[in-house]
Every structure is written in C-alpha cells, then in structure tokens.
Design a protein around this motif. Structure first.
Motif, PDB file in Angstrom:
ATOM      1  N   GLU A   1       3.915  15.760 -95.428  1.00 45.29           N
ATOM      2  CA  GLU A   1       3.790  14.304 -95.261  1.00 45.29           C
ATOM      3  C   GLU A   1       2.490  13.780 -95.867  1.00 45.29           C
ATOM      4  OE1 GLU A   1       4.164  13.762 -91.043  1.00 45.29           O
ATOM      5  OE2 GLU A   1       6.261  14.391 -91.040  1.00 45.29           O
ATOM      6  N   ILE A   2       1.398  14.474 -95.592  1.00 48.96           N
ATOM      7  CA  ILE A   2       0.088  14.043 -96.091  1.00 48.96           C
ATOM      8  C   ILE A   2       0.035  14.148 -97.613  1.00 48.96           C
ATOM      9  CG2 ILE A   2      -2.384  14.593 -96.117  1.00 48.96           C
ATOM     10  CD1 ILE A   2      -1.966  15.531 -93.130  1.00 48.96           C
ATOM     11  N   ALA A   3       0.492  15.276 -98.160  1.00 48.18           N
ATOM     12  CA  ALA A   3       0.460  15.476 -99.614  1.00 48.18           C
ATOM     13  C   ALA A   3       1.339  14.460-100.333  1.00 48.18           C
ATOM     14  CB  ALA A   3       0.877  16.904 -99.963  1.00 48.18           C
ATOM     15  N   LEU A   4       2.523  14.180 -99.786  1.00 45.58           N
ATOM     16  CA  LEU A   4       3.404  13.198-100.423  1.00 45.58           C
ATOM     17  C   LEU A   4       2.830  11.786-100.328  1.00 45.58           C
ATOM     18  CD1 LEU A   4       6.997  14.388 -99.472  1.00 45.58           C
ATOM     19  CD2 LEU A   4       5.900  14.454-101.731  1.00 45.58           C
ATOM     20  N   ALA A   5       2.215  11.454 -99.205  1.00 43.85           N
ATOM     21  CA  ALA A   5       1.599  10.128 -99.063  1.00 43.85           C
ATOM     22  C   ALA A   5       0.459   9.962-100.067  1.00 43.85           C
ATOM     23  CB  ALA A   5       1.095   9.930 -97.639  1.00 43.85           C
ATOM     24  N   GLU A   6      -0.312  10.998-100.253  1.00 46.58           N
ATOM     25  CA  GLU A   6      -1.445  10.959-101.183  1.00 46.58           C
ATOM     26  C   GLU A   6      -0.983  10.891-102.634  1.00 46.58           C
ATOM     27  OE1 GLU A   6      -5.449  10.808-102.134  1.00 46.58           O
ATOM     28  OE2 GLU A   6      -4.682  10.943-100.089  1.00 46.58           O
ATOM     29  N   SER A   7       0.059  11.645-102.956  1.00 51.40           N
ATOM     30  CA  SER A   7       0.492  11.788-104.353  1.00 51.40           C
ATOM     31  C   SER A   7       1.480  10.726-104.818  1.00 51.40           C
ATOM     32  CB  SER A   7       1.125  13.164-104.558  1.00 51.40           C
ATOM     33  OG  SER A   7       2.343  13.261-103.830  1.00 51.40           O
ATOM     34  N   GLN A   8       2.234  10.150-103.871  1.00 52.72           N
ATOM     35  CA  GLN A   8       3.330   9.239-104.242  1.00 52.72           C
ATOM     36  C   GLN A   8       4.232   9.910-105.284  1.00 52.72           C
ATOM     37  OE1 GLN A   8       3.719   6.020-102.701  1.00 52.72           O
ATOM     38  NE2 GLN A   8       2.266   7.080-101.392  1.00 52.72           N
ATOM     39  N   ALA A   9       4.575  11.177-105.032  1.00 51.07           N
ATOM     40  CA  ALA A   9       5.237  12.011-106.037  1.00 51.07           C
ATOM     41  C   ALA A   9       6.756  12.036-105.962  1.00 51.07           C
ATOM     42  CB  ALA A   9       4.701  13.441-105.948  1.00 51.07           C
ATOM     43  N   LEU A  10       7.366  11.277-105.057  1.00 48.44           N
ATOM     44  CA  LEU A  10       8.824  11.242-105.029  1.00 48.44           C
ATOM     45  C   LEU A  10       9.322  10.354-106.160  1.00 48.44           C
ATOM     46  CD1 LEU A  10       9.595  10.934-101.214  1.00 48.44           C
ATOM     47  CD2 LEU A  10       9.692  12.975-102.642  1.00 48.44           C
ATOM     48  N   LYS A  11      10.339  10.827-106.896  1.00 48.15           N
ATOM     49  CA  LYS A  11      10.883  10.020-107.987  1.00 48.15           C
ATOM     50  C   LYS A  11      11.479   8.720-107.477  1.00 48.15           C
ATOM     51  CE  LYS A  11      11.750  13.533-111.450  1.00 48.15           C
ATOM     52  NZ  LYS A  11      12.756  14.243-112.248  1.00 48.15           N
ATOM     53  N   SER A  12      11.935   8.738-106.247  1.00 47.84           N
ATOM     54  CA  SER A  12      12.518   7.554-105.628  1.00 47.84           C
ATOM     55  C   SER A  12      12.140   7.547-104.147  1.00 47.84           C
ATOM     56  CB  SER A  12      14.042   7.586-105.767  1.00 47.84           C
ATOM     57  OG  SER A  12      14.658   6.673-104.883  1.00 47.84           O
ATOM     58  N   PRO A  13      11.867   6.371-103.582  1.00 45.62           N
ATOM     59  CA  PRO A  13      11.535   6.334-102.150  1.00 45.62           C
ATOM     60  C   PRO A  13      12.719   6.697-101.250  1.00 45.62           C
ATOM     61  CG  PRO A  13      11.642   4.116-103.076  1.00 45.62           C
ATOM     62  CD  PRO A  13      11.787   5.065-104.222  1.00 45.62           C
ATOM     63  N   ASP A  14      13.912   6.747-101.829  1.00 46.61           N
ATOM     64  CA  ASP A  14      15.117   7.087-101.060  1.00 46.61           C
ATOM     65  C   ASP A  14      15.319   8.594-100.907  1.00 46.61           C
ATOM     66  OD1 ASP A  14      15.640   4.372-100.932  1.00 46.61           O
ATOM     67  OD2 ASP A  14      16.947   4.414-102.696  1.00 46.61           O
ATOM     68  N   ILE A  15      14.498   9.396-101.559  1.00 46.50           N
ATOM     69  CA  ILE A  15      14.652  10.845-101.486  1.00 46.50           C
ATOM     70  C   ILE A  15      14.167  11.331-100.119  1.00 46.50           C
ATOM     71  CG2 ILE A  15      13.866  13.068-102.404  1.00 46.50           C
ATOM     72  CD1 ILE A  15      13.611  11.660-105.141  1.00 46.50           C
ATOM     73  N   PRO A  16      15.049  11.961 -99.353  1.00 45.72           N
ATOM     74  CA  PRO A  16      14.619  12.460 -98.046  1.00 45.72           C
ATOM     75  C   PRO A  16      13.879  13.790 -98.165  1.00 45.72           C
ATOM     76  CG  PRO A  16      16.919  13.009 -98.396  1.00 45.72           C
ATOM     77  CD  PRO A  16      16.464  12.210 -99.606  1.00 45.72           C
ATOM     78  N   VAL A  17      12.954  14.002 -97.268  1.00 46.59           N
ATOM     79  CA  VAL A  17      12.327  15.312 -97.146  1.00 46.59           C
ATOM     80  C   VAL A  17      13.243  16.100 -96.221  1.00 46.59           C
ATOM     81  CG1 VAL A  17      10.333  16.588 -96.293  1.00 46.59           C
ATOM     82  CG2 VAL A  17      10.003  14.430 -97.524  1.00 46.59           C
ATOM     83  N   GLU A  18      13.819  17.174 -96.755  1.00 45.32           N
ATOM     84  CA  GLU A  18      14.802  17.933 -95.994  1.00 45.32           C
ATOM     85  C   GLU A  18      14.157  19.122 -95.290  1.00 45.32           C
ATOM     86  OE1 GLU A  18      18.622  18.595 -97.809  1.00 45.32           O
ATOM     87  OE2 GLU A  18      18.139  17.106 -99.355  1.00 45.32           O
ATOM     88  N   ILE A  19      14.353  19.166 -93.984  1.00 48.06           N
ATOM     89  CA  ILE A  19      13.870  20.308 -93.201  1.00 48.06           C
ATOM     90  C   ILE A  19      14.873  21.435 -93.365  1.00 48.06           C
ATOM     91  CG2 ILE A  19      13.407  21.159 -90.880  1.00 48.06           C
ATOM     92  CD1 ILE A  19      12.389  18.333 -90.219  1.00 48.06           C
ATOM     93  N   ASP A  20      14.375  22.587 -93.788  1.00 52.08           N
ATOM     94  CA  ASP A  20      15.235  23.741 -94.022  1.00 52.08           C
ATOM     95  C   ASP A  20      14.735  24.898 -93.154  1.00 52.08           C
ATOM     96  OD1 ASP A  20      16.585  25.998 -95.041  1.00 52.08           O
ATOM     97  OD2 ASP A  20      16.748  25.057 -97.015  1.00 52.08           O
ATOM     98  N   HIS A  21      15.537  25.293 -92.190  1.00 55.31           N
ATOM     99  CA  HIS A  21      15.148  26.345 -91.253  1.00 55.31           C
ATOM    100  C   HIS A  21      15.074  27.722 -91.900  1.00 55.31           C
ATOM    101  CE1 HIS A  21      14.995  23.943 -87.582  1.00 55.31           C
ATOM    102  NE2 HIS A  21      15.903  23.208 -88.184  1.00 55.31           N
ATOM    103  N   ARG A  22      15.580  27.836 -93.133  1.00 54.19           N
ATOM    104  CA  ARG A  22      15.463  29.127 -93.832  1.00 54.19           C
ATOM    105  C   ARG A  22      14.042  29.335 -94.358  1.00 54.19           C
ATOM    106  NH1 ARG A  22      20.125  28.220 -98.014  1.00 54.19           N
ATOM    107  NH2 ARG A  22      19.037  26.237 -97.989  1.00 54.19           N
TER     108      ARG A  22
END
Length: 133
Positions: free
Chosen positions: A84-105
C-alpha cells in the motif's frame, strides 16, 4: 522456460514470448525483525523504519517509470502495508481500477515451535547439545 514444438526437440523461449516483467518486493522491517524473533506465519506490522523502506521502494519504482497492470500480495499485514505504501508513493498502477489481489499462495514459511521466539534460539540449542553436554 522451455518451449516445445511437435517434434521431440525443444528450444529456449524467445524474448518476444514474454509479454511483461515480474517484480518482487520484500516487505519492510517488521516488528519481529526489530525484536529479533522468528515471525514466519505470525501476522505482524511494519515498524517506522519498515514504512520508510516501503516509501523508498515506491520512490525507486516511480524513478524507474515502472507501471503495473497487476499486483499480487501476501495476506500478511507487513506485506500488505509495504504494498500500500509503495503503491501510494509510486502511483505505479496503469489504471486506478486495478485491484491489489491478495494471494494466499504468497506467504511466509512456518517456523513451527520457533515462531515468536528469538532468532538465536536454534543456535543456542545446537551449541548446548554439542558443546555443553
């Protein structure tokens, strides 16, 4: 990666066969790191220094101009906080609609009976067993 065709021979995949890149970021310093204990599957938070490390990772991502079209993160708090912190700092998502997916693997290994205990404990047990009989 090996790509096979109809014959019995195989060839190494060409660069063009890979549509993108994968980036891995380890979580910042956690409270268990600070306390020098095994965390493994214990769900712990980042320290203030860990949050700073996450901001620095985000700044590096931004500086390099990296943009993500998918993000996967462990269910562990320290990993989610770093993400969350790194993405907020970088604004690196190609689109704001891209979800951060939690993967239990994507998780940590279990340290069993050593979880929550001092990292030096296994070494002390070995020393005691072999040198202080």
């Amino acid at each position: 990666m090996v790509k096979t065709n109809n014959s019995a021979s195989a060839s190494v995949a060409q660069k063009d066969d890979y549509p993108g890149r994968a980036y891995f970021i380890r979580h910042g310093e956690s409270t268990s790191n600070e306390r020098n204990i095994f965390a493994g599957v214990l769900d712990v938070d980042l320290t203030a220094f860990g949050r700073l490390q996450a901001r620095r990772a985000g700044a590096d991502i931004k500086k390099k101009g990296i943009k993500f079209d998918a993000v996967y993160v462990s269910h562990m708090r320290r990993a989610r906080q770093t993400c969350e912190i790194a993405l907020a700092e970088s604004q690196a998502l190609k689109s704001p609609d891209i979800p951060v997916e939690i993967d239990h693997r994507i998780s940590e290994k279990s340290f069993g009976i050593f979880a929550g205990r001092n990292l030096n404990l296994p070494y002390l047990d070995i020393l005691h067993k072999y040198f202080f009989v």
